[in-house]
Scaffold this active site. Structure first.
Site, PDB file in Angstrom:
ATOM      1  N   ILE A   1      31.951  36.519  41.010  1.00  0.00           N
ATOM      2  CA  ILE A   1      32.152  38.013  40.344  1.00  0.00           C
ATOM      3  C   ILE A   1      30.701  38.536  40.908  1.00  0.00           C
ATOM      4  O   ILE A   1      29.711  37.907  41.056  1.00  0.00           O
ATOM      5  CB  ILE A   1      32.399  37.931  38.982  1.00  0.00           C
ATOM      6  N   ASP A   2      30.782  39.776  40.964  1.00  0.00           N
ATOM      7  CA  ASP A   2      29.646  40.765  41.541  1.00  0.00           C
ATOM      8  C   ASP A   2      28.482  40.527  40.250  1.00  0.00           C
ATOM      9  O   ASP A   2      28.463  39.960  39.211  1.00  0.00           O
ATOM     10  CB  ASP A   2      29.925  42.030  41.613  1.00  0.00           C
ATOM     11  N   LYS A   3      27.210  40.799  41.022  1.00  0.00           N
ATOM     12  CA  LYS A   3      26.060  40.696  40.231  1.00  0.00           C
ATOM     13  C   LYS A   3      26.148  41.482  38.810  1.00  0.00           C
ATOM     14  O   LYS A   3      25.577  40.693  37.833  1.00  0.00           O
ATOM     15  CB  LYS A   3      24.872  41.185  41.172  1.00  0.00           C
TER      16      LYS A   3
END
Length: 326
Positions: free
Chosen positions: A140-142
C-alpha cells in the site's frame, strides 16, 4: 536451491502465452514471478533465450525455465515498532501507519517496513521475490494506512501471490473525498496505465494499461454552511492496480482529501469552521485506509478476515465533521 522446469508444449496448449502456459503447468509459481524470471533471461524456448512473457508457443516447443536459488537480502535492520494484528508460523498481518514506505527504493533504503521486518525477525521472511522485498506479497502507498499481509516462507508467498493474481483477496478501504459521488454507489471499470505526462503517476486510459475494477458506496455525506461538501466512501477492490482507488476517484472528479498527487484544485471555501480547516490542512497524508483484508490461509485453508480502526488523525477529522454537520 536452484532447479529447472522443463516440458514439451502439448497440442491443446498451442498458441498460449508462455507465461500463462508455465503458470498453468506449475500452479505453485505465481504468474508475476514467472514474468520476472523471463525478464531476467531464465527461460529458453527451443534452446533460445526468450525475454518476452507474452511470447506465443507452438505444439512441440521445448521449454526450460531456470529457477535460481533465492537471494538473501542485504538490508539494514530498522528499529521500528510494528503493529502486529496477527502472527503464526507462516505469515504476519500488520497495520501499517501512513508515512512509511513498504520496501527500499530510490531515496529511502533504510527506514521502511522491510527494514523493520528484518529487525523483527530477519530469518522468518520469504525470499523468492526481489532481493529488497523479503516477505512482501503486496503493497500500500506510503501515505496510506492499513492492513498488509507478510509471508514468512516461500510456500506462503507463492500461495498468497496466487490468491492476489486470481483477485480472490478481500480488500476494503475507507476514504474521504471532496464532493459527492453520483450515483452514490456503483462500479468503476477502466484501464489504468502509467501517465504519459508524469511517469510517477497513473491515469485512466481508453486503449492501454491493465484492467481495473473498484466497487464503491457512499457511507456518509457532510454538507452545511460550515463544512465543505465531503463524503465518506467505502471501496472494495476486485483488482489491485497501482494507485487504483486514487486514480478512479480522480477519474470521477472527486479526489481524496489530503492526496497531494491526484488532487483537484478547489476554490477557497468561505466561512468554513476554522478548527476543521486546520485539521484538513495539517493532515499530511491522504484520507485512505486499508480497513479490511481477507484471504484463505495457505496452510490451514481457513478463511481469515481482519479489520482495523481508522488511525487517530483520520478519526479525529471524521468526528469533527460529524459534530459540525449536526
Amino acid at each position: 536451491m536452484e532447479k529447472n522446469i522443463s516440458f514439451i508444449v502439448l497440442k491443446d496448449e498451442n498458441n498460449l502465452r508462455v507465461d500463462i502456459l508455465i503458470n498453468k503447468r506449475e500452479e505453485l509459481i505465481s504468474r508475476t514471478r514467472i514474468k520476472n524470471l523471463i525478464l531476467k533471461e531464465k527461460l529458453t524456448l527451443n534452446n533460445k533465450i526468450i525475454k518476452n512473457p507474452s511470447k506465443k508457443v507452438n505444439t512441440g516447443d521445448k521449454l526450460i525455465l531456470q529457477i535460481p536459488s533465492p537471494q538473501k537480502a542485504s538490508l539494514k535492520p530498522y528499529v521500528y515498532k510494528l503493529e502486529i494484528v496477527y502472527e503464526d508460523d507462516d505469515l504476519l498481518v500488520i497495520n501499517k501507519p501512513a508515512g512509511i514506505i513498504m520496501h527500499p527504493g530510490a531515496g529511502n533504503y533504510d527506514k521502511t517496513i522491510v527494514n523493520a521486518l528484518i529487525n523483527y525477525d530477519k530469518d522468518s521472511l520469504s525470499n523468492i521475490g526481489d532481493e529488497l522485498r523479503p516477505g512482501i506479497v503486496h503493497r500500500i502507498d506510503k501515505n496510506t494506512s492499513g492492513l498488509v499481509v507478510i509471508a514468512k516462507n516461500n510456500e506462503t508467498h507463492e500461495n498468497l501471490s496466487k490468491q492476489f493474481n486470481k483477485h480472490t483477496i478481500i480488500r476494503v478501504y475507507q476514504l474521504l473525498i471532496w464532493g459527492k459521488l453520483r450515483p452514490s454507489s456503483g462500479k468503476i471499470e477502466t484501464l489504468i496505465a502509467r501517465s504519459s505526462k508524469n511517469r510517477q503517476l497513473m491515469e485512466v486510459s481508453i486503449s492501454r494499461g491493465k484492467h481495473a475494477i473498484t466497487n464503491y458506496k457512499t457511507l456518509e455525506v457532510f454538507e452545511n454552511d460550515k463544512t465543505p461538501t465531503l463524503s465518506l466512501v467505502e471501496c472494495r477492490l476486485e483488482t489491485g492496480r497501482t494507485h487504483q482507488i486514487r486514480v478512479h476517484m480522480k477519474h470521477l472528479g472527486n479526489s481524496i482529501v489530503g492526496d497531494d498527487k491526484y488532487k483537484k484544485k478547489y476554490k477557497k471555501i468561505k466561512n468554513i469552521d476554522l478548527a476543521l480547516e486546520n485539521l484538513i490542512l495539517k493532515l499530511n497524508r491522504q484520507f485512505l485506509h486499508a480497513k479490511t483484508l481477507g484471504f484463505v490461509h495457505p496452510r490451514t485453508n481457513e478463511d481469515m478476515v481482519f479489520s482495523s480502526f481508522l488511525p487517530n488523525e483520520l478519526n479525529n477529522l471524521l468526528k469533527m465533521l460529524r459534530n459540525t454537520n449536526k
